[in-house]
Design a protein around this motif. Structure first.
Motif, mmCIF file in Angstrom:
data_model
loop_
_atom_site.group_PDB
_atom_site.id
_atom_site.type_symbol
_atom_site.label_atom_id
_atom_site.label_comp_id
_atom_site.label_asym_id
_atom_site.label_seq_id
_atom_site.Cartn_x
_atom_site.Cartn_y
_atom_site.Cartn_z
ATOM 1 N N MET A 58 -29.485 -28.569 18.695
ATOM 2 C CA MET A 58 -29.301 -29.491 19.819
ATOM 3 C C MET A 58 -27.822 -29.843 19.964
ATOM 4 N N ASP A 59 -27.399 -30.026 21.194
ATOM 5 C CA ASP A 59 -26.026 -30.358 21.520
ATOM 6 C C ASP A 59 -25.844 -31.878 21.413
ATOM 7 N N LEU A 60 -24.870 -32.315 20.609
ATOM 8 C CA LEU A 60 -24.643 -33.750 20.441
ATOM 9 C C LEU A 60 -24.257 -34.426 21.757
ATOM 10 N N LYS A 61 -23.543 -33.702 22.608
ATOM 11 C CA LYS A 61 -23.152 -34.274 23.892
ATOM 12 C C LYS A 61 -24.398 -34.536 24.754
ATOM 13 N N GLN A 62 -25.337 -33.600 24.743
ATOM 14 C CA GLN A 62 -26.593 -33.811 25.483
ATOM 15 C C GLN A 62 -27.346 -35.011 24.926
ATOM 16 N N ILE A 63 -27.366 -35.135 23.608
ATOM 17 C CA ILE A 63 -28.045 -36.270 22.980
ATOM 18 C C ILE A 63 -27.378 -37.580 23.377
ATOM 19 N N GLU A 64 -26.046 -37.591 23.377
ATOM 20 C CA GLU A 64 -25.312 -38.785 23.789
ATOM 21 C C GLU A 64 -25.635 -39.151 25.233
ATOM 22 N N LEU A 102 -31.704 -30.463 27.605
ATOM 23 C CA LEU A 102 -32.240 -31.021 26.360
ATOM 24 C C LEU A 102 -33.762 -31.073 26.421
ATOM 25 N N GLU A 103 -34.319 -31.478 27.559
ATOM 26 C CA GLU A 103 -35.766 -31.529 27.722
ATOM 27 C C GLU A 103 -36.385 -30.139 27.579
ATOM 28 N N LEU A 104 -35.719 -29.140 28.146
ATOM 29 C CA LEU A 104 -36.237 -27.774 28.044
ATOM 30 C C LEU A 104 -36.232 -27.295 26.600
ATOM 31 N N GLU A 105 -35.184 -27.642 25.867
ATOM 32 C CA GLU A 105 -35.114 -27.226 24.474
ATOM 33 C C GLU A 105 -36.208 -27.892 23.643
ATOM 34 N N PHE A 148 -38.121 -39.967 20.768
ATOM 35 C CA PHE A 148 -36.902 -39.199 20.483
ATOM 36 C C PHE A 148 -35.674 -40.103 20.451
ATOM 37 N N LEU A 149 -35.705 -41.229 21.167
ATOM 38 C CA LEU A 149 -34.549 -42.115 21.248
ATOM 39 C C LEU A 149 -34.107 -42.578 19.868
ATOM 40 N N GLU A 150 -35.068 -42.924 19.003
ATOM 41 C CA GLU A 150 -34.711 -43.365 17.652
ATOM 42 C C GLU A 150 -34.056 -42.236 16.863
ATOM 43 N N HIS A 151 -34.603 -41.021 16.988
ATOM 44 C CA HIS A 151 -33.988 -39.873 16.313
ATOM 45 C C HIS A 151 -32.585 -39.615 16.856
ATOM 46 N N ALA A 152 -32.437 -39.725 18.178
ATOM 47 C CA ALA A 152 -31.146 -39.452 18.810
ATOM 48 C C ALA A 152 -30.086 -40.427 18.327
ATOM 49 N N ARG A 153 -30.442 -41.704 18.248
ATOM 50 C CA ARG A 153 -29.483 -42.697 17.755
ATOM 51 C C ARG A 153 -29.069 -42.382 16.323
ATOM 52 N N ALA A 154 -30.051 -41.992 15.502
ATOM 53 C CA ALA A 154 -29.751 -41.673 14.104
ATOM 54 C C ALA A 154 -28.833 -40.463 14.005
ATOM 55 N N LEU A 155 -29.075 -39.447 14.847
ATOM 56 C CA LEU A 155 -28.221 -38.252 14.833
ATOM 57 C C LEU A 155 -26.787 -38.594 15.221
ATOM 58 N N LEU A 156 -26.621 -39.430 16.236
ATOM 59 C CA LEU A 156 -25.280 -39.818 16.662
ATOM 60 C C LEU A 156 -24.586 -40.641 15.578
ATOM 61 N N THR A 157 -25.368 -41.497 14.903
ATOM 62 C CA THR A 157 -24.796 -42.289 13.811
ATOM 63 C C THR A 157 -24.331 -41.390 12.678
ATOM 64 N N LEU A 158 -25.152 -40.393 12.328
ATOM 65 C CA LEU A 158 -24.770 -39.463 11.265
ATOM 66 C C LEU A 158 -23.518 -38.682 11.629
ATOM 67 N N ALA A 159 -23.420 -38.286 12.888
ATOM 68 C CA ALA A 159 -22.231 -37.555 13.335
ATOM 69 C C ALA A 159 -20.988 -38.421 13.230
#
Length: 302
Positions: A1-7, A39-42, A64-75
């Protein structure tokens, strides 16, 4: 997944608006919509749906929002960890504090932090211990001070300061409080206490339940200062940490009574998440907190 898409997705989901998110992110709205759609397609799920008022997360989107926040925090933590190769820690640390602790601890902590880490920043998030504990588990804060937290395999605790709870009443209350009462006698006093899951209330209820004592709760009030004022006005009795009854929140004179058989003692702990490696800045901030001599900061006045 692309971090920019997640952001992009997180921004839209939190603001419930593509146009609002596009303005904040400084990107064209069609670009933003396209990246979220990729992102939705992926993921093979619809994450957002549009309505007349903007955009709302779907059930999958909320999950997914909770996972996305965690991924951005880890980055972000990865970037900070690399920055710690410099001599002075940089980045940002967020410390979660209960309001009564924050009122006393924030000024000396921020002063010491600014002297020790001029290239870094600190944020203090205030909330009840139960709320701050959830923030720590979710990664919203890096460190936390908690009163008597529930055991958790996900959190590491270090006891910093223990303090007796006392029974408090107005100084001119009649009849006057005795010098001490037993836990068994507490059931005879109309009390104003915080509501559950407040740490003081949980601790008092636990000790009294073990002694077979049923408390007479006249009112539930969560703000310590308001509890102190009610007790000082003679409306009810209160069970408080000794420093709260003699500290900044106590604007009126109170009469205090020791509680014994057994004593009720709260425990202030420094908490951190076991599953997230602490940054160098977070570790250094924890050391600052240890050096602040909480027993002196919270010593009763007088």
């Amino acid at each position: 997944m692309d971090l920019k898409q997640i952001e992009y997705f997180v921004c839209v989901a939190e603001r419930r608006s593509f146009s609002g998110a596009a303005q904040i992110l400084d990107v064209a709205q069609p670009t933003l919509s396209r990246q979220v759609r990729l992102l939705e397609l992926e993921l093979g799920q619809h994450l957002l749906y549009r309505n007349g008022r903007g955009a709302e997360p779907t059930e999958a989107g909320l999950r997914f929002l909770e996972h996305a926040r965690a991924l951005l925090t880890l980055a972000e933590r990865a970037k900070e960890d690399l920055q710690t190769l410099r001599a002075t820690p940089t980045g940002k640390v967020v410390v979660g504090l209960p309001p009564r602790i924050a009122r006393v601890l924030t000024p000396p902590l921020v002063q010491a932090f600014r002297r020790g880490f001029p290239d870094a920043s600190i944020a203090v998030a205030e909330g009840l211990s139960a709320q701050v504990r959830e923030w720590l588990l979710a990664g919203r804060v890096d460190l936390a001070l908690l009163y008597d937290p529930a055991p958790s395999p996900q959190l590491a605790y270090e006891s910093l300061f223990r303090e007796d709870l006392v029974l408090a009443a107005a100084a001119d209350h009649q009849p006057p409080l005795p010098a001490r009462v037993t836990v068994a006698q507490l059931g005879g006093y109309p009390l104003v206490l915080p509501s559950l899951p407040n740490a003081i209330r949980t601790l008092v209820e636990s000790v009294c339940r073990a002694q077979g004592v049923r408390l007479k709760v006249a009112a539930e009030v969560d703000a310590v200062q308001t509890i102190v004022e009610l007790a000082a006005q003679g409306d009810a009795y209160a069970i408080l940490p000794r420093s709260a009854a003699r500290g900044p929140a106590a604007e009126h004179a109170l009469s205090l009574c020791d509680i014994e058989s057994p004593r009720i003692t709260n425990n202030l702990v420094l908490a951190s998440a076991r599953h997230r490696p602490a940054t160098r800045l977070a570790s250094a901030t924890a050391q600052l907190i240890r050096q602040l001599k909480l027993s002196e900061l919270f010593a009763p006045a007088g």
